[in-house]
Design a protein around this motif. Sequence first.
Motif, PDB file in Angstrom:
ATOM      1  N   LEU A 329       0.824  -1.208   0.000  1.00 31.28           N
ATOM      2  CA  LEU A 329       0.000   0.000   0.000  1.00 31.28           C
ATOM      3  C   LEU A 329       0.859   1.260   0.000  1.00 31.28           C
ATOM      4  CD1 LEU A 329      -2.841  -1.016   2.504  1.00 31.28           C
ATOM      5  CD2 LEU A 329      -2.962  -0.892   0.002  1.00 31.28           C
ATOM      6  N   LEU A 330       1.865   1.299   0.866  1.00 34.27           N
ATOM      7  CA  LEU A 330       2.743   2.475   0.912  1.00 34.27           C
ATOM      8  C   LEU A 330       3.554   2.614  -0.368  1.00 34.27           C
ATOM      9  CD1 LEU A 330       4.043   2.280   4.608  1.00 34.27           C
ATOM     10  CD2 LEU A 330       2.279   3.784   3.664  1.00 34.27           C
ATOM     11  N   GLY A 331       4.007   1.495  -0.912  1.00 38.75           N
ATOM     12  CA  GLY A 331       4.758   1.550  -2.171  1.00 38.75           C
ATOM     13  C   GLY A 331       3.908   2.040  -3.324  1.00 38.75           C
ATOM     14  N   LEU A 332       2.625   1.628  -3.377  1.00 38.09           N
ATOM     15  CA  LEU A 332       1.718   2.105  -4.422  1.00 38.09           C
ATOM     16  C   LEU A 332       1.497   3.608  -4.309  1.00 38.09           C
ATOM     17  CD1 LEU A 332      -0.949  -0.742  -4.497  1.00 38.09           C
ATOM     18  CD2 LEU A 332       0.557  -0.078  -6.381  1.00 38.09           C
ATOM     19  N   LEU A 333       1.291   4.080  -3.083  1.00 35.21           N
ATOM     20  CA  LEU A 333       1.093   5.517  -2.894  1.00 35.21           C
ATOM     21  C   LEU A 333       2.334   6.309  -3.305  1.00 35.21           C
ATOM     22  CD1 LEU A 333      -0.735   5.550   0.584  1.00 35.21           C
ATOM     23  CD2 LEU A 333      -1.747   5.939  -1.673  1.00 35.21           C
ATOM     24  N   ALA A 334       3.511   5.834  -2.867  1.00 34.12           N
ATOM     25  CA  ALA A 334       4.745   6.548  -3.196  1.00 34.12           C
ATOM     26  C   ALA A 334       5.021   6.530  -4.694  1.00 34.12           C
ATOM     27  CB  ALA A 334       5.922   5.917  -2.435  1.00 34.12           C
ATOM     28  N   GLY A 335       4.804   5.385  -5.351  1.00 33.64           N
ATOM     29  CA  GLY A 335       5.114   5.288  -6.773  1.00 33.64           C
ATOM     30  C   GLY A 335       4.108   5.988  -7.656  1.00 33.64           C
ATOM     31  N   TYR A 336       2.847   5.990  -7.269  1.00 35.57           N
ATOM     32  CA  TYR A 336       1.813   6.563  -8.151  1.00 35.57           C
ATOM     33  C   TYR A 336       1.708   8.076  -7.994  1.00 35.57           C
ATOM     34  CZ  TYR A 336      -2.679   7.262 -10.439  1.00 35.57           C
ATOM     35  OH  TYR A 336      -3.681   7.703 -11.283  1.00 35.57           O
ATOM     36  N   ILE A 341       4.598  12.911  -0.983  1.00 38.83           N
ATOM     37  CA  ILE A 341       4.240  11.599  -0.442  1.00 38.83           C
ATOM     38  C   ILE A 341       5.375  10.612  -0.680  1.00 38.83           C
ATOM     39  CG2 ILE A 341       2.643   9.663  -0.640  1.00 38.83           C
ATOM     40  CD1 ILE A 341       0.453  11.620  -1.364  1.00 38.83           C
ATOM     41  N   ASP A 342       5.913  10.633  -1.889  1.00 37.28           N
ATOM     42  CA  ASP A 342       7.034   9.743  -2.224  1.00 37.28           C
ATOM     43  C   ASP A 342       8.255  10.067  -1.368  1.00 37.28           C
ATOM     44  OD1 ASP A 342       8.605   7.862  -3.493  1.00 37.28           O
ATOM     45  OD2 ASP A 342       9.127   9.191  -5.163  1.00 37.28           O
ATOM     46  N   SER A 343       8.511  11.358  -1.162  1.00 34.71           N
ATOM     47  CA  SER A 343       9.692  11.751  -0.366  1.00 34.71           C
ATOM     48  C   SER A 343       9.587  11.256   1.074  1.00 34.71           C
ATOM     49  CB  SER A 343       9.833  13.278  -0.390  1.00 34.71           C
ATOM     50  OG  SER A 343      10.056  13.744  -1.709  1.00 34.71           O
ATOM     51  N   ILE A 344       8.411  11.431   1.685  1.00 29.03           N
ATOM     52  CA  ILE A 344       8.261  11.012   3.085  1.00 29.03           C
ATOM     53  C   ILE A 344       8.406   9.499   3.215  1.00 29.03           C
ATOM     54  CG2 ILE A 344       6.622  10.845   4.995  1.00 29.03           C
ATOM     55  CD1 ILE A 344       5.492  13.547   4.144  1.00 29.03           C
ATOM     56  N   ILE A 345       7.685   8.749   2.359  1.00 25.42           N
ATOM     57  CA  ILE A 345       7.726   7.286   2.450  1.00 25.42           C
ATOM     58  C   ILE A 345       9.120   6.761   2.124  1.00 25.42           C
ATOM     59  CG2 ILE A 345       6.823   5.155   1.456  1.00 25.42           C
ATOM     60  CD1 ILE A 345       4.158   6.568   1.082  1.00 25.42           C
TER      61      ILE A 345
END
Length: 511
Positions: A329-336, A341-345
Amino acid sequence: MKKTHSPFHLFLKKFRKQTMAVAAFWVLIGIFLVGFAGPWITPYDPNRPVTEQYAEKGIDRAKEMSGMIQVTGVMSDGTKRPLSDLTLQSANRQIASVSGNVSGSVSVTPVGQGSTMVVIAKDNVATQVKLDVSMEDSAPIVSGLLLHGPTDAVKKGDTFELELEAWLSNGEKLVGVDPIRSKLQQLRKTGNSNAQENNGFLSGKKKKEEQQIQYESTNKDVLRVSSDGVVTSLAQGVGGVKVSLGAVSTIVPVAVDTKLKEPVLVQIFPDQMQIQLQDSSKHQQPSLLHWFGTDHQNRDIFSRVLAGTRETLFIGFVSVGMGAIIGTLLGLLAGYYGRWIDSIITRLTDILLAFPGILLAIAVIAVLGAGMANIIFAVAVFTVPIFIRIVRGSALSLKQMTYVEAARSIGVQDFVIIMRHILPGMLPVVMVYLTMRIGTAILLGAALSFLGLGGDITAPEWGAMLSAAKDNSRNLFYPTFFPGIAIVLTVVCFNLFGDGLRDTLDPKLKE
Protein backbone atom coordinates in the motif's frame (compact mmCIF):
# COMPACT_ATOMS: atom_id res chain seq x y z
CA MET A 1 -7.16 -23.83 -35.75
CA LYS A 2 -4.32 -23.44 -33.24
CA LYS A 3 -5.23 -24.54 -29.73
CA THR A 4 -4.83 -21.83 -27.09
CA HIS A 5 -4.16 -22.37 -23.42
CA SER A 6 -5.23 -20.36 -20.41
CA PRO A 7 -2.57 -18.32 -18.54
CA PHE A 8 -2.84 -20.72 -15.60
CA HIS A 9 -2.20 -23.71 -17.86
CA LEU A 10 0.84 -21.99 -19.33
CA PHE A 11 2.05 -21.18 -15.83
CA LEU A 12 1.78 -24.82 -14.76
CA LYS A 13 3.53 -25.97 -17.92
CA LYS A 14 6.50 -23.69 -17.26
CA PHE A 15 6.56 -24.39 -13.52
CA ARG A 16 6.78 -28.17 -14.03
CA LYS A 17 10.12 -27.62 -15.76
CA GLN A 18 11.57 -26.21 -12.52
CA THR A 19 12.54 -29.55 -10.98
CA MET A 20 13.94 -28.20 -7.71
CA ALA A 21 11.02 -25.81 -7.25
CA VAL A 22 8.50 -28.62 -7.80
CA ALA A 23 10.28 -30.82 -5.27
CA ALA A 24 10.37 -27.90 -2.78
CA PHE A 25 6.66 -27.28 -3.38
CA TRP A 26 5.70 -30.84 -2.42
CA VAL A 27 7.96 -30.74 0.64
CA LEU A 28 6.24 -27.50 1.69
CA ILE A 29 2.85 -29.15 1.22
CA GLY A 30 4.00 -31.87 3.62
CA ILE A 31 5.22 -29.24 6.11
CA PHE A 32 1.87 -27.44 5.90
CA LEU A 33 0.01 -30.68 6.56
CA VAL A 34 2.24 -31.39 9.55
CA GLY A 35 1.65 -27.86 10.84
CA PHE A 36 -2.10 -28.26 10.48
CA ALA A 37 -2.32 -31.73 12.02
CA GLY A 38 0.63 -31.41 14.42
CA PRO A 39 -1.31 -31.34 17.71
CA TRP A 40 -3.20 -34.51 16.73
CA ILE A 41 -0.33 -36.60 15.30
CA THR A 42 2.30 -36.10 18.02
CA PRO A 43 3.05 -39.44 19.73
CA TYR A 44 3.55 -37.69 23.10
CA ASP A 45 2.35 -34.53 24.76
CA PRO A 46 5.12 -32.05 23.77
CA ASN A 47 4.82 -30.12 27.03
CA ARG A 48 5.13 -33.01 29.51
CA PRO A 49 8.03 -35.36 30.38
CA VAL A 50 7.66 -38.71 28.65
CA THR A 51 8.15 -40.60 31.91
CA GLU A 52 4.82 -39.20 33.09
CA GLN A 53 3.17 -40.59 29.95
CA TYR A 54 4.60 -44.12 29.87
CA ALA A 55 1.92 -45.49 32.18
CA GLU A 56 -0.83 -43.91 30.07
CA LYS A 57 0.55 -45.58 26.96
CA GLY A 58 1.25 -48.94 28.62
CA ILE A 59 5.04 -48.64 28.29
CA ASP A 60 7.31 -50.25 30.90
CA ARG A 61 10.89 -49.08 30.57
CA ALA A 62 12.17 -50.13 34.00
CA LYS A 63 13.91 -53.25 32.68
CA GLU A 64 15.13 -51.48 29.58
CA MET A 65 16.73 -48.67 31.57
CA SER A 66 18.58 -50.89 34.06
CA GLY A 67 21.58 -53.10 33.37
CA MET A 68 22.36 -56.56 34.69
CA ILE A 69 25.84 -57.95 35.33
CA GLN A 70 26.31 -61.67 35.92
CA VAL A 71 29.35 -62.45 38.07
CA THR A 72 31.41 -65.67 38.27
CA GLY A 73 34.23 -66.45 40.71
CA VAL A 74 37.50 -68.03 39.50
CA MET A 75 39.34 -70.09 42.10
CA SER A 76 43.08 -70.66 42.43
CA ASP A 77 42.76 -74.20 41.00
CA GLY A 78 41.07 -72.83 37.85
CA THR A 79 37.52 -73.89 38.73
CA LYS A 80 34.59 -71.47 38.47
CA ARG A 81 31.95 -70.99 41.12
CA PRO A 82 28.88 -68.79 41.57
CA LEU A 83 29.36 -65.99 44.08
CA SER A 84 27.14 -64.56 46.77
CA ASP A 85 27.51 -61.99 49.55
CA LEU A 86 29.22 -59.58 47.19
CA THR A 87 30.22 -56.08 48.25
CA LEU A 88 28.91 -53.59 45.70
CA GLN A 89 29.70 -49.93 45.34
CA SER A 90 28.98 -47.25 42.74
CA ALA A 91 31.96 -44.92 42.41
CA ASN A 92 29.53 -42.05 41.84
CA ARG A 93 26.06 -42.52 43.30
CA GLN A 94 24.82 -39.43 41.48
CA ILE A 95 25.21 -41.36 38.22
CA ALA A 96 24.14 -44.90 39.14
CA SER A 97 23.04 -47.11 42.01
CA VAL A 98 23.78 -50.84 42.33
CA SER A 99 22.15 -53.79 44.06
CA GLY A 100 22.75 -57.56 44.11
CA ASN A 101 21.07 -60.83 44.91
CA VAL A 102 22.09 -64.29 46.14
CA SER A 103 22.53 -65.65 42.61
CA GLY A 104 25.51 -63.39 41.90
CA SER A 105 23.67 -60.95 39.64
CA VAL A 106 24.31 -57.23 39.97
CA SER A 107 21.63 -54.74 38.93
CA VAL A 108 22.68 -51.24 37.84
CA THR A 109 20.12 -48.43 37.72
CA PRO A 110 21.04 -45.04 36.20
CA VAL A 111 20.35 -41.97 38.32
CA GLY A 112 22.13 -39.23 36.38
CA GLN A 113 24.32 -38.85 33.32
CA GLY A 114 28.05 -39.39 32.97
CA SER A 115 30.70 -42.08 33.28
CA THR A 116 31.48 -44.01 36.46
CA MET A 117 32.56 -47.44 37.74
CA VAL A 118 30.71 -50.22 39.52
CA VAL A 119 33.04 -51.96 41.99
CA ILE A 120 32.31 -55.63 42.77
CA ALA A 121 34.33 -57.12 45.63
CA LYS A 122 34.54 -60.24 47.81
CA ASP A 123 37.25 -61.01 50.37
CA ASN A 124 40.57 -59.75 48.93
CA VAL A 125 39.45 -59.66 45.29
CA ALA A 126 37.73 -56.77 43.51
CA THR A 127 36.90 -55.89 39.92
CA GLN A 128 35.14 -52.91 38.39
CA VAL A 129 32.82 -52.46 35.43
CA LYS A 130 32.80 -49.24 33.42
CA LEU A 131 29.39 -47.58 33.13
CA ASP A 132 28.38 -44.84 30.67
CA VAL A 133 24.94 -43.31 31.15
CA SER A 134 23.49 -41.32 28.24
CA MET A 135 26.86 -40.42 26.80
CA GLU A 136 29.31 -41.60 24.18
CA ASP A 137 31.86 -44.27 25.10
CA SER A 138 34.62 -42.71 27.21
CA ALA A 139 38.20 -43.88 27.78
CA PRO A 140 38.73 -47.46 28.98
CA ILE A 141 39.58 -48.32 32.58
CA VAL A 142 41.42 -51.21 34.23
CA SER A 143 38.61 -53.61 34.96
CA GLY A 144 40.43 -56.54 36.61
CA LEU A 145 43.77 -58.01 37.70
CA LEU A 146 45.12 -61.56 37.92
CA LEU A 147 48.36 -62.87 39.48
CA HIS A 148 49.93 -66.10 38.24
CA GLY A 149 51.51 -68.00 41.19
CA PRO A 150 54.73 -70.06 41.19
CA THR A 151 54.53 -73.28 39.16
CA ASP A 152 57.02 -75.20 41.35
CA ALA A 153 56.85 -76.01 45.06
CA VAL A 154 57.99 -73.11 47.21
CA LYS A 155 60.56 -73.67 49.93
CA LYS A 156 61.71 -71.54 52.77
CA GLY A 157 64.17 -68.86 51.57
CA ASP A 158 63.00 -68.93 47.91
CA THR A 159 62.75 -65.63 46.05
CA PHE A 160 60.53 -65.24 42.99
CA GLU A 161 58.38 -62.82 41.02
CA LEU A 162 54.71 -63.20 40.10
CA GLU A 163 53.41 -62.42 36.64
CA LEU A 164 50.69 -59.77 36.71
CA GLU A 165 47.92 -59.68 34.14
CA ALA A 166 45.34 -56.90 33.65
CA TRP A 167 42.40 -56.48 31.36
CA LEU A 168 40.73 -53.25 30.36
CA SER A 169 37.04 -52.52 30.03
CA ASN A 170 37.35 -52.47 26.23
CA GLY A 171 38.63 -56.06 26.22
CA GLU A 172 42.32 -55.21 25.83
CA LYS A 173 44.63 -57.58 27.76
CA LEU A 174 47.96 -56.51 29.27
CA VAL A 175 50.58 -58.96 30.56
CA GLY A 176 53.42 -57.70 32.71
CA VAL A 177 53.96 -54.75 35.03
CA ASP A 178 55.72 -52.57 32.46
CA PRO A 179 52.92 -52.71 29.82
CA ILE A 180 50.35 -51.98 32.54
CA ARG A 181 52.27 -48.95 33.83
CA SER A 182 52.80 -47.72 30.26
CA LYS A 183 49.08 -47.92 29.61
CA LEU A 184 48.31 -46.02 32.81
CA GLN A 185 50.67 -43.23 31.75
CA GLN A 186 48.99 -43.10 28.36
CA LEU A 187 45.58 -42.71 30.00
CA ARG A 188 46.86 -39.91 32.23
CA LYS A 189 48.39 -38.02 29.28
CA THR A 190 45.09 -38.08 27.40
CA GLY A 191 43.36 -36.55 30.39
CA ASN A 192 41.63 -39.74 31.51
CA SER A 193 43.37 -40.29 34.81
CA ASN A 194 39.97 -40.49 36.44
CA ALA A 195 39.84 -44.05 35.10
CA GLN A 196 41.17 -45.20 38.45
CA GLU A 197 39.42 -42.69 40.70
CA ASN A 198 36.87 -44.06 43.10
CA ASN A 199 34.65 -41.02 43.56
CA GLY A 200 36.06 -38.13 41.57
CA PHE A 201 37.27 -36.29 44.68
CA LEU A 202 40.77 -37.79 45.01
CA SER A 203 43.61 -35.30 44.60
CA GLY A 204 47.27 -34.78 45.24
CA LYS A 205 49.38 -37.53 46.78
CA LYS A 206 46.42 -39.78 47.60
CA LYS A 207 45.19 -39.67 44.00
CA LYS A 208 48.66 -40.58 42.73
CA GLU A 209 48.93 -43.50 45.14
CA GLU A 210 45.54 -44.82 44.04
CA GLN A 211 46.89 -45.11 40.49
CA GLN A 212 49.98 -47.14 41.39
CA ILE A 213 50.38 -50.91 41.48
CA GLN A 214 50.67 -51.91 45.16
CA TYR A 215 51.80 -55.31 46.52
CA GLU A 216 50.94 -56.63 49.96
CA SER A 217 51.52 -59.85 51.90
CA THR A 218 48.48 -61.27 53.70
CA ASN A 219 50.72 -63.22 56.08
CA LYS A 220 53.95 -61.34 56.79
CA ASP A 221 55.34 -64.19 58.91
CA VAL A 222 55.33 -66.48 55.85
CA LEU A 223 55.91 -64.09 52.91
CA ARG A 224 57.62 -60.76 52.37
CA VAL A 225 56.78 -58.71 49.27
CA SER A 226 58.83 -55.75 48.07
CA SER A 227 57.30 -52.67 46.42
CA ASP A 228 58.37 -53.90 42.99
CA GLY A 229 56.70 -57.32 43.43
CA VAL A 230 59.62 -59.55 44.49
CA VAL A 231 58.37 -62.27 46.92
CA THR A 232 60.56 -63.95 49.56
CA SER A 233 59.38 -66.98 51.56
CA LEU A 234 60.26 -66.63 55.25
CA ALA A 235 58.76 -69.64 57.03
CA GLN A 236 56.58 -72.71 56.56
CA GLY A 237 52.90 -72.00 56.13
CA VAL A 238 50.29 -70.61 53.77
CA GLY A 239 50.30 -66.96 52.81
CA GLY A 240 49.08 -64.83 50.01
CA VAL A 241 50.21 -61.97 47.80
CA LYS A 242 47.64 -59.27 47.13
CA VAL A 243 48.08 -56.69 44.38
CA SER A 244 45.88 -53.60 44.06
CA LEU A 245 45.42 -50.92 41.44
CA GLY A 246 42.91 -48.35 42.63
CA ALA A 247 39.69 -50.18 43.44
CA VAL A 248 40.76 -53.33 41.57
CA SER A 249 42.60 -56.12 43.40
CA THR A 250 43.46 -59.81 43.23
CA ILE A 251 45.30 -62.35 45.36
CA VAL A 252 47.36 -65.47 44.78
CA PRO A 253 47.88 -68.09 47.56
CA VAL A 254 51.43 -69.34 48.19
CA ALA A 255 52.12 -72.48 50.24
CA VAL A 256 55.66 -72.69 51.67
CA ASP A 257 56.88 -76.25 52.47
CA THR A 258 53.24 -77.39 52.70
CA LYS A 259 50.14 -77.94 50.59
CA LEU A 260 47.18 -75.66 50.02
CA LYS A 261 44.16 -77.16 51.79
CA GLU A 262 41.42 -75.60 49.64
CA PRO A 263 41.31 -73.27 46.63
CA VAL A 264 41.07 -69.51 47.16
CA LEU A 265 39.08 -66.96 45.18
CA VAL A 266 41.55 -65.13 42.91
CA GLN A 267 39.34 -63.47 40.31
CA ILE A 268 35.83 -62.04 39.98
CA PHE A 269 34.81 -62.31 36.36
CA PRO A 270 31.82 -60.20 35.12
CA ASP A 271 30.07 -61.20 31.90
CA GLN A 272 30.53 -57.63 30.62
CA MET A 273 33.24 -55.16 31.54
CA GLN A 274 31.51 -52.06 30.22
CA ILE A 275 27.85 -51.23 29.81
CA GLN A 276 25.95 -48.29 28.33
CA LEU A 277 22.60 -47.27 29.71
CA GLN A 278 20.07 -44.55 29.10
CA ASP A 279 19.08 -42.09 31.80
CA SER A 280 15.30 -42.18 31.85
CA SER A 281 15.07 -38.79 33.57
CA LYS A 282 16.34 -36.66 30.64
CA HIS A 283 18.26 -36.64 27.37
CA GLN A 284 17.31 -40.09 26.17
CA GLN A 285 19.08 -40.82 22.91
CA PRO A 286 17.17 -41.32 19.63
CA SER A 287 15.53 -44.75 19.54
CA LEU A 288 12.48 -46.51 18.18
CA LEU A 289 10.53 -45.21 21.17
CA HIS A 290 11.77 -41.63 20.78
CA TRP A 291 12.84 -41.01 17.20
CA PHE A 292 14.58 -37.70 17.94
CA GLY A 293 15.42 -38.45 21.60
CA THR A 294 14.29 -36.34 24.57
CA ASP A 295 15.42 -32.93 25.82
CA HIS A 296 16.71 -31.65 29.15
CA GLN A 297 13.21 -31.91 30.67
CA ASN A 298 12.67 -35.37 29.14
CA ARG A 299 10.12 -34.13 26.61
CA ASP A 300 9.91 -35.96 23.29
CA ILE A 301 11.79 -33.88 20.69
CA PHE A 302 9.98 -35.46 17.73
CA SER A 303 6.62 -34.44 19.20
CA ARG A 304 7.90 -30.94 19.91
CA VAL A 305 9.22 -30.51 16.37
CA LEU A 306 5.85 -31.58 14.95
CA ALA A 307 3.90 -29.33 17.31
CA GLY A 308 6.28 -26.42 16.69
CA THR A 309 5.70 -26.53 12.92
CA ARG A 310 2.39 -24.68 13.22
CA GLU A 311 3.80 -21.95 15.45
CA THR A 312 6.87 -21.45 13.28
CA LEU A 313 4.83 -21.26 10.05
CA PHE A 314 2.38 -18.91 11.77
CA ILE A 315 5.21 -16.49 12.54
CA GLY A 316 6.46 -16.60 8.96
CA PHE A 317 3.12 -16.23 7.16
CA VAL A 318 1.46 -13.66 9.43
CA SER A 319 4.52 -11.41 9.74
CA VAL A 320 5.28 -11.46 6.02
CA GLY A 321 1.60 -11.07 5.18
CA MET A 322 1.35 -7.97 7.37
CA GLY A 323 4.58 -6.57 5.98
CA ALA A 324 3.52 -7.27 2.40
CA ILE A 325 0.12 -5.60 2.77
CA ILE A 326 1.47 -2.48 4.49
CA GLY A 327 4.53 -2.28 2.24
CA THR A 328 2.48 -2.74 -0.93
CA LEU A 329 0.00 0.00 0.00
CA LEU A 330 2.74 2.47 0.91
CA GLY A 331 4.76 1.55 -2.17
CA LEU A 332 1.72 2.10 -4.42
CA LEU A 333 1.09 5.52 -2.89
CA ALA A 334 4.74 6.55 -3.20
CA GLY A 335 5.11 5.29 -6.77
CA TYR A 336 1.81 6.56 -8.15
CA TYR A 337 1.51 9.99 -6.54
CA GLY A 338 5.19 10.86 -6.14
CA ARG A 339 6.16 14.33 -4.88
CA TRP A 340 6.01 14.91 -1.10
CA ILE A 341 4.24 11.60 -0.44
CA ASP A 342 7.03 9.74 -2.22
CA SER A 343 9.69 11.75 -0.37
CA ILE A 344 8.26 11.01 3.08
CA ILE A 345 7.73 7.29 2.45
CA THR A 346 11.13 6.91 0.75
CA ARG A 347 13.00 8.64 3.59
CA LEU A 348 11.20 6.47 6.15
CA THR A 349 12.18 3.40 4.14
CA ASP A 350 15.82 4.49 3.99
CA ILE A 351 15.88 4.92 7.77
CA LEU A 352 14.46 1.43 8.36
CA LEU A 353 16.82 -0.14 5.83
CA ALA A 354 19.80 1.49 7.55
CA PHE A 355 19.37 -0.94 10.46
CA PRO A 356 20.42 -4.59 10.10
CA GLY A 357 17.30 -6.76 10.14
CA ILE A 358 18.02 -8.57 13.40
CA LEU A 359 18.93 -5.31 15.21
CA LEU A 360 15.77 -3.62 13.97
CA ALA A 361 13.67 -6.54 15.22
CA ILE A 362 15.47 -6.53 18.60
CA ALA A 363 14.86 -2.78 18.90
CA VAL A 364 11.13 -3.30 18.31
CA ILE A 365 11.07 -6.12 20.91
CA ALA A 366 12.96 -3.89 23.37
CA VAL A 367 10.21 -1.26 23.08
CA LEU A 368 7.20 -3.59 23.05
CA GLY A 369 8.49 -6.43 25.24
CA ALA A 370 8.95 -10.14 24.62
CA GLY A 371 6.11 -12.26 23.29
CA MET A 372 4.95 -14.12 20.21
CA ALA A 373 2.69 -11.26 19.02
CA ASN A 374 5.56 -8.80 19.36
CA ILE A 375 7.89 -11.09 17.43
CA ILE A 376 5.38 -11.15 14.56
CA PHE A 377 5.14 -7.36 14.65
CA ALA A 378 8.95 -6.98 14.77
CA VAL A 379 9.43 -9.25 11.76
CA ALA A 380 6.66 -7.36 9.92
CA VAL A 381 8.43 -4.04 10.57
CA PHE A 382 11.60 -5.58 9.15
CA THR A 383 9.66 -6.72 6.04
CA VAL A 384 7.73 -3.51 5.25
CA PRO A 385 10.59 -1.39 3.75
CA ILE A 386 11.62 -4.20 1.39
CA PHE A 387 8.13 -4.37 -0.14
CA ILE A 388 7.89 -0.57 -0.30
CA ARG A 389 10.97 -0.40 -2.50
CA ILE A 390 9.89 -3.24 -4.79
CA VAL A 391 6.32 -1.99 -5.23
CA ARG A 392 7.38 1.65 -5.63
CA GLY A 393 9.75 0.75 -8.44
CA SER A 394 7.10 -1.28 -10.24
CA ALA A 395 4.48 1.47 -9.76
CA LEU A 396 6.82 4.10 -11.21
CA SER A 397 7.24 1.93 -14.30
CA LEU A 398 3.61 0.87 -14.73
CA LYS A 399 2.07 4.34 -14.32
CA GLN A 400 3.89 5.38 -17.50
CA MET A 401 2.19 2.65 -19.53
CA THR A 402 -0.22 3.73 -22.30
CA TYR A 403 -3.26 1.97 -20.84
CA VAL A 404 -2.77 3.80 -17.53
CA GLU A 405 -2.51 7.17 -19.25
CA ALA A 406 -5.61 6.33 -21.30
CA ALA A 407 -7.61 5.49 -18.18
CA ARG A 408 -6.47 8.71 -16.54
CA SER A 409 -7.40 10.75 -19.63
CA ILE A 410 -11.01 9.59 -19.55
CA GLY A 411 -11.36 10.52 -15.89
CA VAL A 412 -11.01 7.15 -14.16
CA GLN A 413 -10.48 7.63 -10.43
CA ASP A 414 -6.98 7.08 -9.01
CA PHE A 415 -8.17 4.31 -6.68
CA VAL A 416 -9.61 2.36 -9.62
CA ILE A 417 -6.45 2.85 -11.71
CA ILE A 418 -4.27 1.61 -8.84
CA MET A 419 -6.41 -1.42 -8.03
CA ARG A 420 -7.37 -2.48 -11.57
CA HIS A 421 -4.37 -1.48 -13.70
CA ILE A 422 -1.23 -1.05 -11.59
CA LEU A 423 -1.65 -3.60 -8.77
CA PRO A 424 -2.34 -6.61 -11.07
CA GLY A 425 0.74 -5.78 -13.10
CA MET A 426 3.03 -6.01 -10.08
CA LEU A 427 1.38 -8.98 -8.37
CA PRO A 428 3.79 -11.57 -9.87
CA VAL A 429 6.78 -9.66 -8.42
CA VAL A 430 5.05 -9.27 -5.05
CA MET A 431 4.08 -12.96 -4.90
CA VAL A 432 7.58 -14.13 -5.76
CA TYR A 433 9.22 -11.93 -3.15
CA LEU A 434 6.55 -12.73 -0.56
CA THR A 435 7.31 -16.44 -0.96
CA MET A 436 11.03 -15.91 -0.57
CA ARG A 437 10.59 -13.58 2.43
CA ILE A 438 8.64 -16.21 4.38
CA GLY A 439 11.84 -18.26 4.75
CA THR A 440 13.74 -15.19 5.95
CA ALA A 441 10.94 -14.35 8.40
CA ILE A 442 10.99 -17.88 9.83
CA LEU A 443 14.77 -17.61 10.27
CA LEU A 444 14.48 -14.20 11.96
CA GLY A 445 11.65 -15.37 14.21
CA ALA A 446 13.68 -18.42 15.26
CA ALA A 447 16.68 -16.16 15.97
CA LEU A 448 14.59 -13.92 18.23
CA SER A 449 13.18 -16.94 20.08
CA PHE A 450 16.72 -18.30 20.42
CA LEU A 451 17.72 -15.04 22.10
CA GLY A 452 14.89 -15.50 24.60
CA LEU A 453 12.63 -12.79 23.16
CA GLY A 454 9.79 -15.11 22.23
CA GLY A 455 7.86 -15.01 25.48
CA ASP A 456 7.23 -18.59 26.64
CA ILE A 457 10.61 -20.32 26.43
CA THR A 458 8.99 -23.71 27.12
CA ALA A 459 6.77 -23.51 24.02
CA PRO A 460 7.43 -26.10 21.29
CA GLU A 461 8.81 -23.53 18.86
CA TRP A 462 11.94 -24.37 16.88
CA GLY A 463 13.96 -21.32 17.91
CA ALA A 464 13.01 -21.74 21.57
CA MET A 465 14.01 -25.42 21.37
CA LEU A 466 17.45 -24.43 20.09
CA SER A 467 17.81 -21.91 22.90
CA ALA A 468 16.87 -24.46 25.57
CA ALA A 469 19.32 -27.05 24.19
CA LYS A 470 22.33 -24.81 23.59
CA ASP A 471 23.93 -25.53 27.00
CA ASN A 472 24.24 -29.24 26.17
CA SER A 473 25.19 -28.86 22.49
CA ARG A 474 28.82 -29.86 23.09
CA ASN A 475 27.93 -33.24 24.54
CA LEU A 476 24.61 -34.04 22.83
CA PHE A 477 23.85 -33.33 19.19
CA TYR A 478 20.22 -34.34 18.83
CA PRO A 479 18.46 -31.64 20.97
CA THR A 480 19.80 -28.96 18.59
CA PHE A 481 20.20 -30.97 15.39
CA PHE A 482 16.56 -31.87 14.73
CA PRO A 483 14.98 -28.42 15.38
CA GLY A 484 17.87 -26.89 13.42
CA ILE A 485 17.41 -29.20 10.45
CA ALA A 486 13.67 -28.43 10.48
CA ILE A 487 14.43 -24.70 10.19
CA VAL A 488 16.99 -25.26 7.43
CA LEU A 489 14.69 -27.54 5.43
CA THR A 490 11.75 -25.13 5.63
CA VAL A 491 13.78 -22.03 4.72
CA VAL A 492 15.56 -23.76 1.82
CA CYS A 493 12.27 -25.06 0.42
CA PHE A 494 10.67 -21.60 0.53
CA ASN A 495 13.71 -20.11 -1.23
CA LEU A 496 13.75 -22.80 -3.93
CA PHE A 497 10.00 -22.43 -4.46
CA GLY A 498 10.37 -18.65 -4.75
CA ASP A 499 13.19 -19.02 -7.28
CA GLY A 500 11.01 -21.35 -9.32
CA LEU A 501 8.10 -18.88 -9.25
CA ARG A 502 10.39 -16.05 -10.34
CA ASP A 503 11.71 -18.00 -13.31
CA THR A 504 8.20 -19.14 -14.25
CA LEU A 505 6.61 -15.68 -14.07
CA ASP A 506 9.48 -13.88 -15.83
CA PRO A 507 8.06 -12.86 -19.23
CA LYS A 508 11.56 -12.66 -20.71
CA LEU A 509 11.96 -16.45 -20.41
CA LYS A 510 10.58 -18.19 -23.46
CA GLU A 511 9.64 -21.84 -23.70
